[in-house]
Structure formats: C-alpha cells, structure tokens
Write a protein that holds these residues in place. Structure first.
Motif, PDB file in Angstrom:
ATOM      1  N   GLY A 116     -26.002  -6.542   4.668  1.00 19.50           N
ATOM      2  CA  GLY A 116     -27.180  -5.972   4.319  1.00 19.50           C
ATOM      3  C   GLY A 116     -26.806  -4.989   3.197  1.00 19.50           C
ATOM      4  O   GLY A 116     -26.047  -4.499   2.292  1.00 19.50           O
ATOM      5  N   SER A 117     -27.805  -3.677   3.532  1.00 17.54           N
ATOM      6  CA  SER A 117     -27.571  -2.501   2.942  1.00 17.54           C
ATOM      7  C   SER A 117     -26.691  -1.539   3.527  1.00 17.54           C
ATOM      8  O   SER A 117     -26.662  -0.195   3.493  1.00 17.54           O
ATOM      9  N   ASN A 118     -26.085  -1.949   4.768  1.00 15.19           N
ATOM     10  CA  ASN A 118     -25.460  -0.895   5.477  1.00 15.19           C
ATOM     11  C   ASN A 118     -23.916  -0.702   4.853  1.00 15.19           C
ATOM     12  O   ASN A 118     -23.152  -1.559   4.721  1.00 15.19           O
ATOM     13  N   PRO A 119     -23.886   0.510   4.228  1.00 11.46           N
ATOM     14  CA  PRO A 119     -22.572   0.734   3.543  1.00 11.46           C
ATOM     15  C   PRO A 119     -21.522   0.732   4.350  1.00 11.46           C
ATOM     16  O   PRO A 119     -20.215   0.636   4.041  1.00 11.46           O
ATOM     17  N   ASP A 120     -21.489   1.094   5.849  1.00 12.73           N
ATOM     18  CA  ASP A 120     -20.435   1.206   6.677  1.00 12.73           C
ATOM     19  C   ASP A 120     -19.693  -0.441   6.957  1.00 12.73           C
ATOM     20  O   ASP A 120     -18.579  -0.529   6.868  1.00 12.73           O
ATOM     21  N   VAL A 121     -20.760  -1.300   7.179  1.00 14.16           N
ATOM     22  CA  VAL A 121     -20.402  -2.654   7.144  1.00 14.16           C
ATOM     23  C   VAL A 121     -19.947  -3.343   5.875  1.00 14.16           C
ATOM     24  O   VAL A 121     -18.926  -3.880   5.826  1.00 14.16           O
ATOM     25  N   GLY A 122     -20.507  -2.798   4.791  1.00 16.14           N
ATOM     26  CA  GLY A 122     -20.105  -3.306   3.422  1.00 16.14           C
ATOM     27  C   GLY A 122     -18.748  -2.981   3.219  1.00 16.14           C
ATOM     28  O   GLY A 122     -18.218  -3.610   2.656  1.00 16.14           O
ATOM     29  N   LEU A 123     -18.338  -1.487   3.293  1.00 22.82           N
ATOM     30  CA  LEU A 123     -17.096  -1.156   3.200  1.00 22.82           C
ATOM     31  C   LEU A 123     -16.053  -1.876   4.099  1.00 22.82           C
ATOM     32  O   LEU A 123     -15.117  -2.256   3.737  1.00 22.82           O
ATOM     33  N   LEU A 124     -16.308  -2.115   5.224  1.00 20.30           N
ATOM     34  CA  LEU A 124     -15.395  -2.909   6.187  1.00 20.30           C
ATOM     35  C   LEU A 124     -15.138  -4.163   5.680  1.00 20.30           C
ATOM     36  O   LEU A 124     -14.003  -4.722   5.411  1.00 20.30           O
TER      37      LEU A 124
ATOM     38  N   ILE B 242     -12.734  -3.776   2.422  1.00 16.98           N
ATOM     39  CA  ILE B 242     -11.346  -3.265   2.897  1.00 16.98           C
ATOM     40  C   ILE B 242     -10.732  -4.474   3.564  1.00 16.98           C
ATOM     41  O   ILE B 242      -9.610  -5.048   3.271  1.00 16.98           O
ATOM     42  N   ASN B 243     -11.532  -5.023   4.747  1.00 22.03           N
ATOM     43  CA  ASN B 243     -10.777  -6.034   5.428  1.00 22.03           C
ATOM     44  C   ASN B 243     -10.703  -7.240   4.634  1.00 22.03           C
ATOM     45  O   ASN B 243      -9.555  -8.022   4.751  1.00 22.03           O
ATOM     46  N   GLY B 244     -11.437  -7.699   3.560  1.00 24.42           N
ATOM     47  CA  GLY B 244     -11.318  -8.737   2.421  1.00 24.42           C
ATOM     48  C   GLY B 244     -10.247  -8.669   1.655  1.00 24.42           C
ATOM     49  O   GLY B 244      -9.634  -9.777   1.201  1.00 24.42           O
ATOM     50  N   LEU B 245      -9.328  -7.732   1.674  1.00 23.68           N
ATOM     51  CA  LEU B 245      -8.254  -7.653   0.879  1.00 23.68           C
ATOM     52  C   LEU B 245      -7.266  -8.497   1.731  1.00 23.68           C
ATOM     53  O   LEU B 245      -6.281  -8.782   0.739  1.00 23.68           O
ATOM     54  N   THR B 246      -7.233  -8.589   2.807  1.00 27.68           N
ATOM     55  CA  THR B 246      -6.311  -9.523   3.598  1.00 27.68           C
ATOM     56  C   THR B 246      -6.149 -10.958   3.033  1.00 27.68           C
ATOM     57  O   THR B 246      -5.221 -11.435   3.206  1.00 27.68           O
ATOM     58  N   ARG B 247      -7.277 -11.620   2.355  1.00 22.87           N
ATOM     59  CA  ARG B 247      -7.267 -12.687   1.725  1.00 22.87           C
ATOM     60  C   ARG B 247      -6.683 -12.861   0.382  1.00 22.87           C
ATOM     61  O   ARG B 247      -6.213 -13.671  -0.120  1.00 22.87           O
ATOM     62  N   ASP B 248      -6.091 -11.540  -0.076  1.00 20.33           N
ATOM     63  CA  ASP B 248      -5.604 -11.432  -1.394  1.00 20.33           C
ATOM     64  C   ASP B 248      -4.083 -11.085  -1.180  1.00 20.33           C
ATOM     65  O   ASP B 248      -3.455 -10.992  -2.200  1.00 20.33           O
TER      66      ASP B 248
ATOM     67  N   GLY C  91      -9.124  -4.842  10.710  1.00 18.88           N
ATOM     68  CA  GLY C  91     -10.487  -5.500  11.154  1.00 18.88           C
ATOM     69  C   GLY C  91     -10.879  -5.367  12.453  1.00 18.88           C
ATOM     70  O   GLY C  91     -11.758  -5.580  13.396  1.00 18.88           O
ATOM     71  N   VAL C  92     -10.333  -4.095  13.044  1.00 16.39           N
ATOM     72  CA  VAL C  92     -10.489  -3.439  14.369  1.00 16.39           C
ATOM     73  C   VAL C  92     -11.401  -2.389  14.677  1.00 16.39           C
ATOM     74  O   VAL C  92     -11.524  -1.911  15.590  1.00 16.39           O
ATOM     75  N   HIS C  93     -11.557  -1.847  13.171  1.00  9.19           N
ATOM     76  CA  HIS C  93     -12.433  -0.583  13.107  1.00  9.19           C
ATOM     77  C   HIS C  93     -13.451  -0.455  12.137  1.00  9.19           C
ATOM     78  O   HIS C  93     -13.085  -0.967  11.074  1.00  9.19           O
ATOM     79  N   TYR C  94     -14.658  -0.097  12.007  1.00 10.52           N
ATOM     80  CA  TYR C  94     -15.345   0.263  11.287  1.00 10.52           C
ATOM     81  C   TYR C  94     -15.155   1.626  10.330  1.00 10.52           C
ATOM     82  O   TYR C  94     -14.438   2.567  10.967  1.00 10.52           O
ATOM     83  N   PRO C  95     -15.375   1.868   8.869  1.00  6.00           N
ATOM     84  CA  PRO C  95     -15.021   2.870   8.497  1.00  6.00           C
ATOM     85  C   PRO C  95     -15.565   4.212   9.191  1.00  6.00           C
ATOM     86  O   PRO C  95     -14.728   5.223   9.190  1.00  6.00           O
ATOM     87  N   THR C  96     -16.736   4.097   9.934  1.00  2.00           N
ATOM     88  CA  THR C  96     -17.344   5.459  10.242  1.00  2.00           C
ATOM     89  C   THR C  96     -16.433   5.519  11.741  1.00  2.00           C
ATOM     90  O   THR C  96     -16.541   6.727  12.145  1.00  2.00           O
ATOM     91  N   ASP C  97     -15.653   4.674  12.313  1.00  5.93           N
ATOM     92  CA  ASP C  97     -14.960   4.930  13.527  1.00  5.93           C
ATOM     93  C   ASP C  97     -13.876   5.922  13.036  1.00  5.93           C
ATOM     94  O   ASP C  97     -13.547   6.677  13.970  1.00  5.93           O
ATOM     95  N   VAL C  98     -13.235   5.373  12.027  1.00  7.65           N
ATOM     96  CA  VAL C  98     -11.944   6.266  11.449  1.00  7.65           C
ATOM     97  C   VAL C  98     -12.632   7.569  11.057  1.00  7.65           C
ATOM     98  O   VAL C  98     -11.756   8.835  11.492  1.00  7.65           O
ATOM     99  N   ILE C  99     -13.613   7.909  10.489  1.00 10.54           N
ATOM    100  CA  ILE C  99     -14.366   8.924  10.088  1.00 10.54           C
ATOM    101  C   ILE C  99     -14.556   9.863  11.309  1.00 10.54           C
ATOM    102  O   ILE C  99     -14.148  11.062  11.294  1.00 10.54           O
ATOM    103  N   GLY C 100     -15.055   9.333  12.301  1.00  8.99           N
ATOM    104  CA  GLY C 100     -15.170   9.989  13.485  1.00  8.99           C
ATOM    105  C   GLY C 100     -13.996  10.493  14.187  1.00  8.99           C
ATOM    106  O   GLY C 100     -13.863  11.626  14.582  1.00  8.99           O
ATOM    107  N   GLY C 101     -12.845   9.519  14.120  1.00 12.64           N
ATOM    108  CA  GLY C 101     -11.590  10.045  14.420  1.00 12.64           C
ATOM    109  C   GLY C 101     -11.004  11.149  13.904  1.00 12.64           C
ATOM    110  O   GLY C 101     -10.481  11.944  14.332  1.00 12.64           O
TER     111      GLY C 101
END
Length: 240
Positions: free
Chosen positions: A8-16, A19-25, A159-169
C-alpha cells in the motif's frame, strides 16, 4: 508482485520489498554469502575491531592515558550487551511479527526466526559497538559505524526485519552507548588503572614497553650514574 500490492502506501513495507526484492536479481551464492555476513560475519568483524582497537590503546605513553583509553574501548561491547538486555522488554511489549509472517513474496535467507521483529538485536549490537568505538577512537569508530550500517541493510535484505526494526536498533544502540558513557567511564577508568598497576595482568591495560624513556631516567642510568662510577676504582685507574 502480489507482495507489492500489500505494501500500500506504507513506506516501511515498500522499502522492505524494494531491498528484499534485490535477492531476485543476485546469484544464489551471493545471497548465501550475504546471509552469512548478516547473521554472523559482521558481528565477528566488529568484535575483531574492538580487539584491534584495544591492542593499540594499550600502547599509550602513560598508565593514566592507557587506562582511560582502554576503559572506553571496553565500554563498547558492554554497551552492546546492555542495549540487548534493554531490548528484551521492548520486544515483548511491541510484539511485532517478522515481516515474512504478515507479507507474502518475502525471500527469507535464514531460517529459525520465530521471535518478534522490533527492534533488531543485530542492528542494536552493531550500532552500540560502533558508537562505543567512536567515543574511544574516531577512526575505529567510523569503521564500526560503517559495519553497523551494512548490518542493518543485510537484515532487511535477508527478509527478517523491517527497515524500522533496524532504525529502532540503531537508535537504541546509540542511546545506550552515548548516554551511559559518562557513568561507564567513571566506573571503568579506576578499575583499568588498578589492573594496569598489577605485575601479572597489567599488560591488559598498559604496554609498559611503549612508554617513552624520560631524560631523567637516561641521566640516572647505570652507565652515567656518578655514584656508580665512583664505586669502581679499577676503571678510574685504567683511564689514568
């Protein structure tokens, strides 16, 4: 991709997904390598960086300088441990599921991640060590912060964390390392000085061989001591 529709419009999920989609390339071997680096390699590199920094800080000219420098280095891994302990209740309170549990189309590169997602322990550990090293030594600190940034990227890539999980860490690790640093130094520096004075384990804090030889010590050396010269009449007779 079906997963993109769920972002949707959730930038956290969109960025996930981005970045995770790079695994396909990327080749499969590179995915495996980055998974190992993100899970174990970067944390090991940070530990070795701490050891390297500690080894150099021992070679300060005086015990006082060495003790304060070594205390600052020791604080880096201690801060990481404290930050992870602080994260335990945070995870239990937030109870955020791993991203692959709520979103389809996520490529998970490491198995066994069944606990909660926010905040990332790996990101917390890495940033706490990086920030702690930055307080102890700027050059080592910049390297540590760089490794922490790569760690954060890898956690999302895997694929084990959202970007905001990392930012929070990152925020948690930095806060613990910097805010508790004055108290930690007040406690660790006297302890380091006491250890440095020990005959048996003093090398852990101060390398006495690296201490500069003072002019006074040279002038009082056995070869130039007037009292010792006077105590050797044979040498005076030979010189005459």
């Amino acid at each position: 991709m079906a997963g993109l529709e769920e972002s949707g419009s959730n930038p956290d999920v969109g960025l996930l997904y981005d970045i995770n989609g790079l695994t396909r390339d990327t080749p499969h071997w590179l995915d495996r390598a980055l998974a190992f680096v993100g899970e174990y390699g970067l944390l090991l590199a940070l530990v070795l960086l701490v050891v390297w920094c500690w080894w150099g800080q021992r070679k300060r000219g005086t015990l006082d300088d060495a003790a304060s420098s070594v205390a600052a280095v020791v604080w880096a891994p201690l801060a990481a441990g404290i930050a992870v302990l602080v994260n335990v209740p945070i995870r239990g309170f937030v109870e955020r599921p791993r991203p692959f549990r709520d979103h389809s189309g996520i490529d998970v590169l490491v198995e066994g991640k069944n606990d909660f997602s926010f905040v990332s322990d790996h990101a917390t550990l890495a940033m706490a060590i990086g920030a702690g090293l930055f307080v102890a030594h700027r050059k080592f600190g910049f390297v540590g912060l760089g490794l922490a940034a790569v760690e954060g990227f890898c956690r999302v890539f895997m694929g084990v964390h959202y970007p905001t999980d990392v930012i929070g860490g990152f925020a948690l690790g930095t806060a613990v390392a910097l805010l508790l640093s004055p108290l930690a130094m007040a406690l660790l520096t006297p302890l380091a000085k006491a250890i440095g004075r020990s005959r048996h384990v003093g090398w852990l804090v101060w390398d006495r061989r690296a201490a500069p030889v003072s002019a006074a010590a040279v002038s009082e050396s056995p070869a130039s001591s007037p009292s010792e010269a006077a105590a050797d009449p044979d040498e005076r007779d030979l010189a005459a």
